[in-house]
Design a protein around this motif. Sequence first.
Motif, PDB file in Angstrom:
ATOM      1  N   UNK A 247       0.829  -1.199   0.000  1.00 34.73           N
ATOM      2  CA  UNK A 247       0.000   0.000   0.000  1.00 34.73           C
ATOM      3  C   UNK A 247       0.870   1.257   0.000  1.00 34.73           C
ATOM      4  N   UNK A 248       1.933   1.257   0.791  1.00 27.41           N
ATOM      5  CA  UNK A 248       2.822   2.423   0.841  1.00 27.41           C
ATOM      6  C   UNK A 248       3.473   2.654  -0.522  1.00 27.41           C
ATOM      7  N   UNK A 249       3.873   1.570  -1.204  1.00 29.04           N
ATOM      8  CA  UNK A 249       4.481   1.719  -2.533  1.00 29.04           C
ATOM      9  C   UNK A 249       3.484   2.333  -3.521  1.00 29.04           C
ATOM     10  N   UNK A 250       2.267   1.834  -3.521  1.00 28.69           N
ATOM     11  CA  UNK A 250       1.264   2.347  -4.447  1.00 28.69           C
ATOM     12  C   UNK A 250       0.917   3.802  -4.152  1.00 28.69           C
ATOM     13  N   UNK A 251       0.838   4.152  -2.876  1.00 31.81           N
ATOM     14  CA  UNK A 251       0.498   5.523  -2.505  1.00 31.81           C
ATOM     15  C   UNK A 251       1.599   6.497  -2.913  1.00 31.81           C
ATOM     16  N   UNK A 252       2.835   6.067  -2.775  1.00 29.58           N
ATOM     17  CA  UNK A 252       3.954   6.956  -3.110  1.00 29.58           C
ATOM     18  C   UNK A 252       4.201   7.039  -4.615  1.00 29.58           C
ATOM     19  N   UNK A 253       3.754   6.005  -5.347  1.00 27.90           N
ATOM     20  CA  UNK A 253       4.135   5.898  -6.754  1.00 27.90           C
ATOM     21  C   UNK A 253       3.165   6.565  -7.716  1.00 27.90           C
ATOM     22  N   UNK A 254       1.949   6.864  -7.293  1.00 28.47           N
ATOM     23  CA  UNK A 254       0.988   7.385  -8.254  1.00 28.47           C
ATOM     24  C   UNK A 254      -0.172   8.078  -7.584  1.00 28.47           C
ATOM     25  N   UNK A 255      -1.234   8.249  -8.372  1.00 32.98           N
ATOM     26  CA  UNK A 255      -2.401   8.977  -7.879  1.00 32.98           C
ATOM     27  C   UNK A 255      -3.641   8.084  -7.817  1.00 32.98           C
ATOM     28  N   UNK A 276      -4.569   0.949   9.949  1.00 38.73           N
ATOM     29  CA  UNK A 276      -3.424   0.035  10.008  1.00 38.73           C
ATOM     30  C   UNK A 276      -2.121   0.766   9.680  1.00 38.73           C
ATOM     31  N   UNK A 277      -2.137   1.649   8.696  1.00 36.83           N
ATOM     32  CA  UNK A 277      -0.919   2.392   8.354  1.00 36.83           C
ATOM     33  C   UNK A 277      -0.511   3.301   9.506  1.00 36.83           C
ATOM     34  N   UNK A 278      -1.476   3.918  10.144  1.00 41.00           N
ATOM     35  CA  UNK A 278      -1.137   4.756  11.307  1.00 41.00           C
ATOM     36  C   UNK A 278      -0.512   3.914  12.414  1.00 41.00           C
ATOM     37  N   UNK A 279      -1.041   2.693  12.618  1.00 37.28           N
ATOM     38  CA  UNK A 279      -0.510   1.810  13.661  1.00 37.28           C
ATOM     39  C   UNK A 279       0.896   1.329  13.329  1.00 37.28           C
ATOM     40  N   UNK A 280       1.157   1.001  12.042  1.00 37.21           N
ATOM     41  CA  UNK A 280       2.436   0.411  11.658  1.00 37.21           C
ATOM     42  C   UNK A 280       3.503   1.441  11.312  1.00 37.21           C
ATOM     43  N   UNK A 281       3.093   2.535  10.675  1.00 31.02           N
ATOM     44  CA  UNK A 281       4.074   3.491  10.166  1.00 31.02           C
ATOM     45  C   UNK A 281       4.017   4.846  10.870  1.00 31.02           C
ATOM     46  N   UNK A 282       3.015   5.047  11.707  1.00 25.73           N
ATOM     47  CA  UNK A 282       2.903   6.308  12.421  1.00 25.73           C
ATOM     48  C   UNK A 282       2.549   7.476  11.526  1.00 25.73           C
ATOM     49  N   UNK A 283       1.876   7.205  10.408  1.00 24.07           N
ATOM     50  CA  UNK A 283       1.503   8.256   9.474  1.00 24.07           C
ATOM     51  C   UNK A 283       0.163   7.891   8.850  1.00 24.07           C
ATOM     52  N   UNK A 284      -0.227   8.581   7.783  1.00 24.78           N
ATOM     53  CA  UNK A 284      -1.509   8.317   7.129  1.00 24.78           C
ATOM     54  C   UNK A 284      -1.292   8.126   5.631  1.00 24.78           C
ATOM     55  N   UNK A 285      -2.250   7.529   4.935  1.00 27.79           N
ATOM     56  CA  UNK A 285      -2.133   7.390   3.483  1.00 27.79           C
ATOM     57  C   UNK A 285      -1.966   8.726   2.773  1.00 27.79           C
ATOM     58  N   UNK A 286      -2.642   9.769   3.246  1.00 25.47           N
ATOM     59  CA  UNK A 286      -2.525  11.076   2.596  1.00 25.47           C
ATOM     60  C   UNK A 286      -1.100  11.619   2.697  1.00 25.47           C
ATOM     61  N   UNK A 287      -0.470  11.431   3.832  1.00 21.42           N
ATOM     62  CA  UNK A 287       0.929  11.891   4.008  1.00 21.42           C
ATOM     63  C   UNK A 287       1.852  11.095   3.098  1.00 21.42           C
ATOM     64  N   UNK A 288       1.663   9.783   3.024  1.00 20.36           N
ATOM     65  CA  UNK A 288       2.483   8.961   2.134  1.00 20.36           C
ATOM     66  C   UNK A 288       2.319   9.391   0.684  1.00 20.36           C
ATOM     67  N   UNK A 289       1.099   9.751   0.300  1.00 21.86           N
ATOM     68  CA  UNK A 289       0.843  10.228  -1.062  1.00 21.86           C
ATOM     69  C   UNK A 289       1.628  11.506  -1.332  1.00 21.86           C
ATOM     70  N   UNK A 290       1.646  12.425  -0.380  1.00 23.01           N
ATOM     71  CA  UNK A 290       2.381  13.674  -0.556  1.00 23.01           C
ATOM     72  C   UNK A 290       3.886  13.436  -0.604  1.00 23.01           C
ATOM     73  N   UNK A 291       4.363  12.442   0.160  1.00 22.54           N
ATOM     74  CA  UNK A 291       5.795  12.121   0.177  1.00 22.54           C
ATOM     75  C   UNK A 291       6.258  11.596  -1.176  1.00 22.54           C
ATOM     76  N   UNK A 292       5.337  10.967  -1.919  1.00 22.82           N
ATOM     77  CA  UNK A 292       5.730  10.392  -3.198  1.00 22.82           C
ATOM     78  C   UNK A 292       6.013  11.455  -4.231  1.00 22.82           C
TER      79      UNK A 292
END
Length: 292
Positions: A247-255, A276-292
């Motif tokens: 999920x993190x790869x997909x969020x960072x790689x595209x839209x 689950x992402x907040x529990x495992x990575x301490x962040x959110x899907x939206x933040x991961x998307x912006x990081x990509x």
Amino acid sequence: MSELGLGDTNGILALPGVRPVRSSEGLGWDRLYVSTQRELPYRESFPGARSHLVILHLDGPVTVRRGRRGLTAARQVPRGGLFLHPADTELDVELGGLLNTVHVYVSDAALQATADDGRPVRLKEEFGGTDPLLEQLALTLDGVMRRWEPSGRTYVDQLALMTAAHLARRHSVRRQDAERSGRPGGLSDRQFAAVRELLDARLAEPLSLADLASAAGLSVSQFARRFKARTGCPPHRYLTGLRVEQAARLLRAGDMPIAQVAAMCGFSHQEHLTRVIRSHLGTTPAVLRREG
């Protein structure tokens, strides 16, 4: 295997004074049937069931009398106390007061699968005692049932295995030696490769321990031990890690929409992925998307 259901129980849950709160009915659990309810006082006789029964008392103390062909023993069972009854065994029981309970019915197949030596495992008749691990397993199952997500199937299978193994180890007529000498061997490279191939191919689907064990050519109990010896964590946790990584790869790689990412990676919905992402990575899907 077909779902374990109310028909596999001894009939306590069918009494008119039992007020159900929730159950695992319809969730597809084939090794366990779990029910949480409020029970009014009763005195009844029940035939043997196809499943083994564990009752956790959520409040108390309350007086319970039990026996076979008559009430031959009585206990004041405290909050957190347990009532254990083996499959295929008649039961006479009297509940002396109002009580909130969690019932965990364990299939005999799950219990017998814990016996690597092939000798049958038989549960003891017990009540009034406590067992912190068994109590925690029952409460965890209730929590999973309360917040059920289909992607949690592997986790439920792991909990079923843990429950059956603990019953065999600590509450059977012939207590099995759980403290085996030496560390158990892990999966071979070939077995692990087959399991990884299945995990990668079906990342978006609910996966049972039986599916994974079959890929490795092992029984469920053997597989769970050897998988943990190989990876350092139980299968359900490893699978969740793979889903989070993808999920993190997909969020960072595209839209791709976050809800679509959740579905492709085996999460029930967008909120489940976020949690689950907040529990495992301490962040959110939206933040991961912006990081990509």
